[in-house]
Design a protein around this motif. Structure first.
Motif, PDB file in Angstrom:
ATOM      1  N   THR A  59       0.607  -0.977   0.771  1.00 13.84           N
ATOM      2  CA  THR A  59      -0.266   0.293  -0.165  1.00 13.84           C
ATOM      3  C   THR A  59       1.345   1.569  -0.180  1.00 13.84           C
ATOM      4  O   THR A  59       0.097   2.029  -0.693  1.00 13.84           O
ATOM      5  CB  THR A  59      -0.873  -0.018   1.842  1.00 13.84           C
ATOM      6  N   ASN A  60       1.982   0.992   0.189  1.00 18.36           N
ATOM      7  CA  ASN A  60       3.085   2.207   0.356  1.00 18.36           C
ATOM      8  C   ASN A  60       3.585   2.113  -1.319  1.00 18.36           C
ATOM      9  O   ASN A  60       4.395   0.850  -1.008  1.00 18.36           O
ATOM     10  CB  ASN A  60       4.393   2.435   1.479  1.00 18.36           C
ATOM     11  N   GLU A  61       3.038   3.130  -1.839  1.00 19.48           N
ATOM     12  CA  GLU A  61       3.787   3.201  -3.802  1.00 19.48           C
ATOM     13  C   GLU A  61       4.962   3.121  -3.675  1.00 19.48           C
ATOM     14  O   GLU A  61       5.390   2.189  -4.476  1.00 19.48           O
ATOM     15  CB  GLU A  61       3.193   4.731  -4.200  1.00 19.48           C
ATOM     16  N   ILE A  62       5.781   3.280  -2.983  1.00 19.51           N
ATOM     17  CA  ILE A  62       7.427   3.571  -2.723  1.00 19.51           C
ATOM     18  C   ILE A  62       7.737   1.525  -3.419  1.00 19.51           C
ATOM     19  O   ILE A  62       8.282   1.054  -4.025  1.00 19.51           O
ATOM     20  CB  ILE A  62       8.361   4.120  -2.566  1.00 19.51           C
ATOM     21  N   PHE A  63       7.443   0.857  -2.503  1.00 23.67           N
ATOM     22  CA  PHE A  63       7.177  -1.116  -1.653  1.00 23.67           C
ATOM     23  C   PHE A  63       6.716  -1.062  -3.394  1.00 23.67           C
ATOM     24  O   PHE A  63       7.075  -2.374  -4.087  1.00 23.67           O
ATOM     25  CB  PHE A  63       6.899  -0.838  -0.704  1.00 23.67           C
ATOM     26  N   ALA A  64       5.371  -0.830  -3.885  1.00 20.78           N
ATOM     27  CA  ALA A  64       4.757  -1.523  -4.966  1.00 20.78           C
ATOM     28  C   ALA A  64       5.752  -0.803  -5.623  1.00 20.78           C
ATOM     29  O   ALA A  64       5.458  -2.318  -7.250  1.00 20.78           O
ATOM     30  CB  ALA A  64       3.587  -0.797  -5.034  1.00 20.78           C
ATOM     31  N   MET A  65       6.519   0.456  -6.618  1.00 17.74           N
ATOM     32  CA  MET A  65       7.396   0.816  -7.543  1.00 17.74           C
ATOM     33  C   MET A  65       8.224  -0.365  -7.700  1.00 17.74           C
ATOM     34  O   MET A  65       8.959  -1.471  -8.631  1.00 17.74           O
ATOM     35  CB  MET A  65       7.378   2.346  -7.356  1.00 17.74           C
ATOM     36  N   GLN A  66       8.938  -0.302  -6.461  1.00 15.94           N
ATOM     37  CA  GLN A  66      10.341  -1.485  -5.918  1.00 15.94           C
ATOM     38  C   GLN A  66       9.955  -2.927  -6.522  1.00 15.94           C
ATOM     39  O   GLN A  66      10.167  -3.424  -7.596  1.00 15.94           O
ATOM     40  CB  GLN A  66      10.411  -1.128  -4.621  1.00 15.94           C
ATOM     41  N   VAL A  67       8.903  -3.703  -6.160  1.00 20.53           N
ATOM     42  CA  VAL A  67       8.128  -5.198  -6.572  1.00 20.53           C
ATOM     43  C   VAL A  67       7.868  -5.246  -7.843  1.00 20.53           C
ATOM     44  O   VAL A  67       8.584  -5.599  -8.266  1.00 20.53           O
ATOM     45  CB  VAL A  67       7.368  -5.609  -5.419  1.00 20.53           C
ATOM     46  N   GLU A  68       7.581  -3.850  -8.463  1.00 18.15           N
ATOM     47  CA  GLU A  68       7.079  -3.666  -9.855  1.00 18.15           C
ATOM     48  C   GLU A  68       8.696  -4.521 -10.920  1.00 18.15           C
ATOM     49  O   GLU A  68       8.613  -4.960 -11.381  1.00 18.15           O
ATOM     50  CB  GLU A  68       6.219  -2.791  -9.995  1.00 18.15           C
ATOM     51  N   ALA A  69       9.175  -3.222 -10.432  1.00 18.73           N
ATOM     52  CA  ALA A  69      10.540  -3.191 -10.756  1.00 18.73           C
ATOM     53  C   ALA A  69      11.794  -4.573 -10.765  1.00 18.73           C
ATOM     54  O   ALA A  69      11.942  -5.469 -11.456  1.00 18.73           O
ATOM     55  CB  ALA A  69      11.601  -2.152 -10.552  1.00 18.73           C
ATOM     56  N   MET A  70      11.395  -4.678  -9.708  1.00 19.50           N
ATOM     57  CA  MET A  70      12.535  -6.067  -9.175  1.00 19.50           C
ATOM     58  C   MET A  70      11.811  -7.038  -9.758  1.00 19.50           C
ATOM     59  O   MET A  70      12.084  -8.380 -10.763  1.00 19.50           O
ATOM     60  CB  MET A  70      12.251  -6.414  -7.640  1.00 19.50           C
TER      61      MET A  70
END
Length: 331
Positions: A59-70
């Motif tokens: 729900t924290n956008e930065i972690f969602a963006m990080q996981v998507e990139a990984m």
């Protein structure tokens, strides 16, 4: 931006990048059914390697963006990637234990409480699984990637202090609120931004009149609503991350609260935060750590560990201040 690019290029030179086709997964079902060993992982093909990520809530956008990139990078090079999201340390330990039992080759864990994770690191090593600590170091971890959280907080505070000094006069009092968190590393981050404002605004009194838990937008909305009930005209909100402070922004906007002498500052440089800074309203600054752009390097470090190769024990990332003046460089 140049600092982030330079870091990524430097890391790319130090890591042996390999590529082939593959798949990704969000479940805890790796391709191998038995724990790995140091001997069996040496030189292992990428398609036979599973990297597990125990991350904080998406729900924290930065972690969602990080996981998507990984996920995207792991798929590109043919490495199996699985993840489990939770903000609770006990649940993170359980997730790590489950991944160890299922036979992953390397675990990347977003650590909030280093001492609490020591035993599970030892469990991983006993099973031949490599452990990569992210954000907070853990004794015995095979590698660590993070940011000095005091310095990170100081960067957030520097952004805020620059605005305070430009906006207020000598002798003024600025009423401030802290959008913080109870996690150990985030307490240190808060100490950093408070220290920066004290040290960098010697002629202006920054009076902290309120605090509230941030971390995500829902918490931030509640915190922002409470800030408006202090009986003080809040001039400054500084927070540990954009997620919580964007919630404060939402609460302030809903109440019609703002003006030239109101500013919100945080860190992570999420897409929503960058857009808010660009709009030119009261969300006046954020700080980027380059976390999303470093996603391939996280995977590469984990792969090298799984293949028995040497990696640096400690890796520290950069911080770059973003305001309306340079926000276009990061969008």
């Amino acid at each position: 931006m140049k600092k982030v690019v330079a870091l990524v290029l430097a890391l790319a030179m130090s890591l042996s990048l390999v590529a082939c086709g593959g798949s990704d997964s969000s479940s805890a079902a790796p391709s191998s059914g038995t724990p790995s060993s140091a001997a069996s992982t040496a030189g292992k093909d990428l398609s036979d390697i599973t990297v597990a990520y125990v991350c904080s809530e998406l729900t924290n956008e930065i972690f969602a963006m990080q996981v998507e990139a990984m996920e995207a990078y792991a798929k590109e090079i043919g490495v199996n990637f699985v993840y489990k999201q939770t903000k609770d340390t006990g649940e993170k330990i359980t997730a790590c234990e489950n991944y160890i039992s299922s036979g992953v080759d390397a675990i990347i864990c977003h650590v909030q409480d280093g001492p609490a994770m020591v035993d599970v690191v030892n469990e991983a090593h006993n099973a031949g699984v490599k452990f990569f600590a992210y954000d907070t170091d853990v004794e015995g971890a095979d590698t660590f990637y993070g940011w000095d959280n005091y310095d990170y907080g100081y960067a957030i505070g520097t952004n805020a202090a620059n605005w305070v000094n430009e906006t207020f006069e000598k002798g003024d009092t600025v009423y401030a609120a802290s959008c913080n968190h109870t996690a150990n590393f985030l307490i240190i981050r808060e100490q950093g931004y408070k220290a920066a404002l004290e040290e960098l605004c010697p002629d202006i009194t920054v009076e902290w009149v309120a605090e509230g838990i941030g971390g995500n937008a829902a918490n931030g909305v509640t915190a922002g609503e409470n800030f408006l009930q202090t009986g003080k005209d809040i001039n400054l909100v500084v927070g540990i991350n954009d997620g919580g402070c964007l919630g404060v922004l939402e609460a302030f906007n809903a109440a019609g609260y703002g003006g030239d002498k109101v500013g919100i500052f945080a860190g992570d440089a999420t897409n929503d935060a960058l857009n808010a800074v660009k709009e030119g309203g009261i969300y006046r600054g954020t700080v980027t750590t380059g976390l999303v752009s470093l996603a391939p390097d996280f995977i590469d470090l984990a792969v090298k560990l799984a293949q028995g190769e040497a990696v640096d024990r400690e890796n520290l990332g950069p911080t770059t201040l973003i305001t309306a003046e340079n926000v276009d460089e990061f969008m």
